[in-house]
Design an enzyme around this catalytic site. Structure first.
Site, PDB file in Angstrom:
ATOM      1  N   ASP A 300       0.817  -1.611   0.128  1.00  0.00           N
ATOM      2  CA  ASP A 300      -0.653  -0.590   0.371  1.00  0.00           C
ATOM      3  C   ASP A 300       0.918   1.490  -0.330  1.00  0.00           C
ATOM      4  O   ASP A 300       1.014   1.739   0.990  1.00  0.00           O
ATOM      5  CB  ASP A 300      -1.199  -0.116   1.503  1.00  0.00           C
ATOM      6  CG  ASP A 300      -1.839   0.623   1.027  1.00  0.00           C
ATOM      7  OD1 ASP A 300      -2.126   1.656   0.321  1.00  0.00           O
ATOM      8  OD2 ASP A 300      -2.343   1.980   2.260  1.00  0.00           O
ATOM      9  N   CYS A 340      -3.077   4.474  -4.574  1.00  0.00           N
ATOM     10  CA  CYS A 340      -3.972   5.350  -4.547  1.00  0.00           C
ATOM     11  C   CYS A 340      -3.266   7.053  -5.600  1.00  0.00           C
ATOM     12  O   CYS A 340      -3.619   8.124  -5.499  1.00  0.00           O
ATOM     13  CB  CYS A 340      -3.786   5.701  -2.969  1.00  0.00           C
ATOM     14  SG  CYS A 340      -2.454   6.039  -2.034  1.00  0.00           S
TER      15      CYS A 340
HETATM   16  N1  SAH Z   1      -1.643   1.315   4.776  1.00  0.00           N
HETATM   17  C1  SAH Z   1      -1.268   2.516   5.539  1.00  0.00           C
HETATM   18  C2  SAH Z   1      -1.119   3.896   5.520  1.00  0.00           C
HETATM   19  C3  SAH Z   1      -0.058   3.433   4.144  1.00  0.00           C
HETATM   20  S1  SAH Z   1       0.515   5.595   3.803  1.00  0.00           S
HETATM   21  C4  SAH Z   1      -2.372   2.172   6.272  1.00  0.00           C
HETATM   22  O1  SAH Z   1      -3.898   0.869   5.828  1.00  0.00           O
HETATM   23  O2  SAH Z   1      -2.582   2.522   7.071  1.00  0.00           O
HETATM   24  C5  SAH Z   1       1.696   5.050   2.882  1.00  0.00           C
HETATM   25  C6  SAH Z   1       3.019   5.014   4.143  1.00  0.00           C
HETATM   26  O3  SAH Z   1       4.170   4.140   3.107  1.00  0.00           O
HETATM   27  C7  SAH Z   1       3.633   6.021   4.706  1.00  0.00           C
HETATM   28  O4  SAH Z   1       3.424   5.508   6.449  1.00  0.00           O
HETATM   29  C8  SAH Z   1       4.895   6.815   4.221  1.00  0.00           C
HETATM   30  O5  SAH Z   1       5.607   6.386   6.144  1.00  0.00           O
HETATM   31  C9  SAH Z   1       5.298   5.124   3.259  1.00  0.00           C
HETATM   32  N2  SAH Z   1       6.638   5.098   2.894  1.00  0.00           N
HETATM   33  C10 SAH Z   1       6.582   6.098   1.272  1.00  0.00           C
HETATM   34  N3  SAH Z   1       8.098   5.395   0.962  1.00  0.00           N
HETATM   35  C11 SAH Z   1       8.535   4.800   1.375  1.00  0.00           C
HETATM   36  C12 SAH Z   1       9.239   3.700   0.816  1.00  0.00           C
HETATM   37  N4  SAH Z   1      10.137   3.945   0.094  1.00  0.00           N
HETATM   38  N5  SAH Z   1      10.095   2.536   2.179  1.00  0.00           N
HETATM   39  C13 SAH Z   1       8.937   2.113   3.095  1.00  0.00           C
HETATM   40  N6  SAH Z   1       8.101   2.935   3.285  1.00  0.00           N
HETATM   41  C14 SAH Z   1       8.215   4.014   2.689  1.00  0.00           C
END
Ligand code: SAH
Length: 396
Positions: A300, A340
């Site tokens: 996600d 998204c």
């Molecule tokens: N699945 C979550 C929402 C995900 S939001 C829920 O249900 O609440 C996306 C997340 O990806 C954020 O927490 C952000 O910190 C993380 N993120 C963004 N780029 C990333 C990367 N390259 N590696 C790991 N995490 C990452």
């Protein structure tokens, strides 16, 4: 009232109830209008089309409040729109008792630029357009009346405000600061919501149903939750009886939130949970190298393509993680994969995932097509409102 006259032919989109009027569609303004003022919208032959909020600094030059040219835009208007949105949610049994609930989903609830999420008895309000900004107080008052919440906290700090020429603004609008952290229950799992600094308004309410789906699929499975944020999917997987849940995120504060959330739920087996502070792209490669395998993988990621202009780069990123996801699946394993990105439509997303499966040498099929929960409706007149899409795939 000031009149905004459209270019010839540009009335068609407004007549189909699309709420956005782009700068290039405007012929001229008759009279004066300041940022956020209400203007009458007219076709070039003088036909009245409705009323809109004027936004001189934005490429979206005006957003339609109403397609009824007789309707007055005043406090009572916002009261009606908000009451209707709240009632629409109360009419759906699965939404009725949710403590975390989107009350207003912008354009799709007839309120362009307005996002309002309820967390318990607190409403978090995000204003993303000049028109919404102008009616801040009317919106806050109407939200309290319609929802029965005791406070409204503003989180108008999204990137899109810059495009409207608006500064970021956060703070209490009504009812004072909440005492301590805001905690909601989702499917019986307690979650702390950081309304002051968390992503969006604090939590990803749009994935509520999909977190439930993950829970129903988790029993006895080894789960990998990528981009876990504060652990929403991870905790539901634990509640569903997962054998193990490895969760990855590159944000320290998000992982701290996830650990706190786990601690809020002593009924869940903490020893089955592992949190890893890492970049998902690198960590998936490392897991593959180490020979790891999982039965259920959740991907996600954040919005890789905010608009169609970013689609190419985003497509490569989606392909990459999905390819690695398929490679890490046990036979019969499940992949829940989301995008998204408004700039990537469902057809393109499916093609990307299909390409990833082929390159991974996986024979996989779609079991379900997934979307945002129904408190994030999509107006048929505004397909842009459909941003979250997902696929539940099974490898054979
Ligand atoms: N699945 C979550 C929402 C995900 S939001 C829920 O249900 O609440 C996306 C997340 O990806 C954020 O927490 C952000 O910190 C993380 N993120 C963004 N780029 C990333 C990367 N390259 N590696 C790991 N995490 C990452």
């Amino acid at each position: 009232m000031t009149e905004l006259i459209l270019q010839s032919g540009k009335e068609r989109s407004v007549m189909r109830r699309h709420p956005w009027i782009f700068a290039g569609s405007v012929a001229h303004l008759k009279g004066r209008a300041r940022v956020g003022d209400t203007v009458d919208v007219l076709a070039d032959d003088g036909r009245p089309l409705g009323r809109a909020a004027f936004s001189p600094h934005s490429q979206i030059r005006a957003r339609m409040w109403t397609f009824d040219s007789e309707e007055t835009i005043d406090h009572a208007f916002f009261k009606r729109r908000i009451a209707a949105a709240v009632a629409a949610r109360a009419a759906l049994p699965e939404l009725r008792d949710q403590q975390g609930l989107r009350l207003i989903h912008g354009e799709s609830d007839g309120l362009p630029g307005v996002i309002a999420d309820r967390y318990g008895d607190t409403v978090v309000l995000q204003l993303n357009s000049a028109g919404a900004e102008k009616w801040r107080d009317a919106l806050a008052t109407a939200l309290v009346q319609a929802s029965g919440c005791v406070r409204v906290f503003e989180r108008s700090d999204s990137d899109v405000r810059g495009l409207e020429g608006l500064e970021a603004r956060t703070g209490t609008l009504h009812g004072g600061e909440p005492e301590g952290p805001v905690v909601i229950e989702e499917h019986g799992v307690r979650l702390e919501v950081d309304i002051r600094g968390g992503h969006k308004t604090g939590f990803y309410l749009d994935q509520r149903e999909n977190r439930w789906l993950a829970r129903t699929l988790a029993a006895g499975r080894s789960v990998l939750n990528c981009f876990c944020y504060t652990g929403g999917f991870s905790l539901q997987a634990l509640a569903g009886g997962a054998a193990s849940v490895l969760s990855i995120d590159s944000s320290g504060p998000a992982l701290e939130g996830a650990r706190r959330n786990l601690a809020l739920n002593p009924q869940l087996s903490a020893r089955r949970a592992e949190w890893r502070d890492a970049d998902v792209f690198e960590e998936l490669r490392a897991l593959k190298k180490a020979g790891a395998r999982f039965d259920l993988i959740i991907l996600d990621p954040p919005k890789f393509a905010p608009s169609a202009a970013h689609a190419d780069r985003a497509a490569r990123a989606y392909k990459d993680i999905n390819l690695l996801g398929f490679r890490l699946l046990n036979p019969g394993g499940l992949l829940m994969s989301y995008s998204c990105s408004g700039g990537i439509g469902i057809e393109l997303f499916q093609k990307i995932v299909a390409g990833a499966a082929i390159d991974a040498g996986a024979d996989a099929r779609i079991l379900r097509r997934l979307s945002a929960a129904p408190d994030h409706p999509v107006s048929l007149a505004f397909p842009e409102g459909e941003y979250l899409k997902g696929l539940l795939c099974q490898a054979v």
